[in-house]
Scaffold this active site. Sequence first.
Site, short mmCIF file in Angstrom:
data_model
loop_
_atom_site.label_atom_id
_atom_site.label_comp_id
_atom_site.label_asym_id
_atom_site.label_seq_id
_atom_site.Cartn_x
_atom_site.Cartn_y
_atom_site.Cartn_z
CE LYS A 196 45.40 42.56 41.69
NZ LYS A 196 46.05 40.98 42.15
CG ASN A 197 49.89 41.71 41.51
OD1 ASN A 197 48.89 41.58 42.24
ND2 ASN A 197 49.98 41.41 40.14
NE ARG A 231 47.76 32.17 39.18
CZ ARG A 231 47.25 33.50 39.32
NH1 ARG A 231 45.84 33.68 39.36
NH2 ARG A 231 48.08 34.30 39.69
NE ARG A 282 40.39 38.81 43.13
CZ ARG A 282 40.93 37.57 43.05
NH1 ARG A 282 40.08 36.52 42.54
NH2 ARG A 282 42.03 37.47 43.75
#
Length: 437
Positions: A29-30, A129, A413
């Site tokens: 995903k990242n 963040r 997710r």
Amino acid sequence: MGSVFLKMYKMKVRGVASLKGRVNTQGAKNAALPIMASCLLLKGQKMILDNVPNLQDIDTMTDLLRAMGVSVSRDKGTMTFDVPEDVSCEAPEHLVRKMRASSLVLGPLVARYGRAVVSMPGGCSIGSRPIDLHLKGLVKMGAKIEMRNGFVHASAKRLRGCRIYLDFPSVGATENLMMAAAFATGETIIENTAREPEIDNLATVLRGMGVKVDAEGAGCVRIRGVGETQDCRERVIPDRIEACTYILAGVMTGGEVTVDDVVPEHIDALLAKLEEAGVSFSVLPTAGNGAGYSVAVYPNITKKLRPISIKTMPFPGFPTDMQPLIVAALTKSSGVSLVEENLFQARFLYAGELNRMGADIDIKNNTAVIRGVNSLDGAVVAATDLRAGAALILAGLASEGESSVENMEYVFRGYENIDAKLRAIGADVALEAADQS
Ligand code: UD1
């Protein structure tokens, strides 16, 4: 794509069966998210991306790109991005709010179109963040940044190459600035960059577009910007966090699980700690066109893991995204383990949920003190974020009785078909629509 994402779900998990079998790792995903954002560097051109996982966050990035005018199609794991000559430079607020990684469109938009309007990503459940490092780097490259009503307005005629030192090796800032540098004049040298494997995957894609990128994993990336780009095709690397989730599912249930399509050096931090904890495993070469390696874990002869100490760090340190997973595994170790979280200040919210299942975890500042217990009990628990949700599922698999993990939306997710994959290795799990009263 994925109607399962539209409803609220909980997962029923019945514990203590030893898991046995093989599971294949999804695309990361990242890695996929920044690469998808990088397609905005292609004017009137096309990017094909293979091994893209089917996840809610990928859908959100797809919606974002479509809202900007990119035509996106999907055939199984292969996605095609047809980018028009002109795109909208405004990222819709509701999508940015949904997913922080939406801010990755900032770099490519300013670089290629000279303008971007992106709402400030809000706080999230693992802590604040900020994106100050992203913005500071863009300013150094000549962008004008204004904050108005919660939106970042960035503009530049043409970004210019320069030397940027990141105060912290932020993954997102490294990616955003690499994409910005791809279309800047001259050379950009970014120092103290993140060294995560996802950075290399993005570097390979930028090279495929014709950009000269020199990223040797040593915390320094040199990029020579281009005046024109070209169509490109690349494969998303395997998801190291997902792979480790299934490795730990095997470890925690005393099972025999083989996880395919793994790059061993991407998960060294976990493997080193598993060795220290007394887990027997092997890394095996596998046939096929994936990453070429599998990791097999075997039933633990001593039954319990030895207690260990861990500190989360940027790569190649122990990843913060694996922190909740290893904490879940250590709840049944034979002593006291210490896990220190150094990246996100609110990343232990799930500890209370594990304690509801009979774990003994105390949070002292940024450290979890985990006293091993003999058994966990099934309970109704709620995910507080993506990896916390996965940790609760792991704990459920290693518990006596039935658990119900609520807020599965977080888990969707980042985990493709998690229920089917777990069932295929012998887990008794089922997704159920949650009551919405
Ligand atoms: C990425 C990952 C996320 C992972 C994290 C750390 C994606 C889509 N997400 O997130 O899963 O947990 O790396 O490995 O790839 N920081 C600042 N200012 C900035 C940017 C970051 O202070 O401008 C701080 C953050 O608050 C945090 C730390 O730096 O404390 C690490 O953040 P960063 O590496 O940027 O993580 P993300 O890219 O958001």
